[in-house]
Design a protein around this motif. Sequence first.
Motif, PDB file in Angstrom:
ATOM      1  N   GLY A  84       0.837  -1.189   0.000  1.00  0.00           N
ATOM      2  CA  GLY A  84       0.000   0.000   0.000  1.00  0.00           C
ATOM      3  C   GLY A  84       0.873   1.239   0.000  1.00  0.00           C
ATOM      4  N   ASP A  85       0.610   2.143   0.941  1.00  0.00           N
ATOM      5  CA  ASP A  85       1.421   3.365   1.028  1.00  0.00           C
ATOM      6  C   ASP A  85       2.504   3.269   2.098  1.00  0.00           C
ATOM      7  N   LEU A  86       2.739   2.060   2.597  1.00  0.00           N
ATOM      8  CA  LEU A  86       3.818   1.821   3.554  1.00  0.00           C
ATOM      9  C   LEU A  86       5.072   1.423   2.789  1.00  0.00           C
ATOM     10  N   ARG A  92      17.271   2.423   5.642  1.00  0.00           N
ATOM     11  CA  ARG A  92      16.446   2.056   6.806  1.00  0.00           C
ATOM     12  C   ARG A  92      15.361   3.101   7.076  1.00  0.00           C
ATOM     13  N   ASP A  93      15.003   3.879   6.079  1.00  0.00           N
ATOM     14  CA  ASP A  93      13.907   4.846   6.213  1.00  0.00           C
ATOM     15  C   ASP A  93      12.576   4.132   6.015  1.00  0.00           C
ATOM     16  N   VAL A  94      11.602   4.494   6.848  1.00  0.00           N
ATOM     17  CA  VAL A  94      10.258   3.925   6.746  1.00  0.00           C
ATOM     18  C   VAL A  94       9.252   5.071   6.715  1.00  0.00           C
ATOM     19  N   SER A  95       8.272   4.955   5.838  1.00  0.00           N
ATOM     20  CA  SER A  95       7.265   6.007   5.747  1.00  0.00           C
ATOM     21  C   SER A  95       5.920   5.399   5.366  1.00  0.00           C
ATOM     22  N   ARG A  96       4.872   6.114   5.713  1.00  0.00           N
ATOM     23  CA  ARG A  96       3.534   5.766   5.241  1.00  0.00           C
ATOM     24  C   ARG A  96       2.926   7.037   4.674  1.00  0.00           C
ATOM     25  N   ARG A  98       4.172  10.580   5.754  1.00  0.00           N
ATOM     26  CA  ARG A  98       4.607  10.584   7.155  1.00  0.00           C
ATOM     27  C   ARG A  98       5.807   9.660   7.351  1.00  0.00           C
ATOM     28  N   SER A  99       6.880  10.202   7.924  1.00  0.00           N
ATOM     29  CA  SER A  99       8.050   9.403   8.263  1.00  0.00           C
ATOM     30  C   SER A  99       7.793   8.666   9.572  1.00  0.00           C
ATOM     31  N   ILE A 100       8.241   7.417   9.658  1.00  0.00           N
ATOM     32  CA  ILE A 100       8.013   6.579  10.836  1.00  0.00           C
ATOM     33  C   ILE A 100       9.356   6.228  11.466  1.00  0.00           C
ATOM     34  N   GLN A 101       9.519   6.530  12.743  1.00  0.00           N
ATOM     35  CA  GLN A 101      10.740   6.216  13.478  1.00  0.00           C
ATOM     36  C   GLN A 101      10.557   4.899  14.222  1.00  0.00           C
ATOM     37  N   LEU A 102      11.435   3.935  13.951  1.00  0.00           N
ATOM     38  CA  LEU A 102      11.323   2.617  14.563  1.00  0.00           C
ATOM     39  C   LEU A 102      12.579   2.271  15.348  1.00  0.00           C
ATOM     40  N   GLU A 125      -0.150   2.135  11.804  1.00  0.00           N
ATOM     41  CA  GLU A 125      -1.562   2.277  11.439  1.00  0.00           C
ATOM     42  C   GLU A 125      -2.039   3.717  11.611  1.00  0.00           C
ATOM     43  N   GLU A 126      -3.047   4.089  10.798  1.00  0.00           N
ATOM     44  CA  GLU A 126      -3.631   5.427  10.855  1.00  0.00           C
ATOM     45  C   GLU A 126      -5.145   5.301  10.899  1.00  0.00           C
TER      46      GLU A 126
END
Length: 242
Positions: A147-149, A156-160, A163-167, A219-220
Amino acid sequence: MVPTTSSPLRVLVVDDERRLTELLKLELDVEGYDVEVASDGATGLIRAKTSPTPDLIILDWNLPDFSGIDICQRIRAGGLTTPILMLTGHDEITDRVTALDAGVDDYLVKPFSLDELMARLRAMHRRADSFSGPSSSNPVEEELRVGDLVMNTRTRDVSRGERSIQLSVKEYDLLNFLLRGAGRVLERQEIMHGVWGENFYGDDNLLDVYIRYLRQKVEEPEAPTLIHTVRGVGFILRDTSP
């Protein structure tokens, strides 16, 4: 006994309990390891980074100057991937999560048996020794997407969406595993083996903890759900948007 190598495996023990370190050194010597002991975090950190670096590290959580968590984070921040076994009196799930997120490979709750400690050292060494990078004939995808993930495995960048996601380290490893198995049901044991290793001795409740953390970050409210529970089996990552 320790796996046969061209030279003895080097083990660094970082612990301020003299009786325990003497016992560990004696037992490790008998098992064929080359043992070095540090009685505080600062000394342990220096020796962990000094060439030749140790093959395995046994690290106590409670040290007189720094916590084992601090030392582990500094070791990992320096780029060292040496397997670390943490000794601790903390046995809560949240404590285990803290240790794993700091970069610990396994942990052992005090009091423990020497046989179990040796077994865990051997397991950590096998896991580290069996790791090999991707070959040119089987390259690892740089971008994983559902999807948009999106996950970029190089940076190692993650986004949805936008929106950037820090893990954390383990959150990233878990999401990476789910993304690579996207579209099919992954059993709990399969995920545990894939993310924590086949020889990990920890409680599989850790998986539920990390799934919850991932959902909170990935999740959003107004977007399609991506991480789905398959009751009694495991989890599946898939896009349910029309």
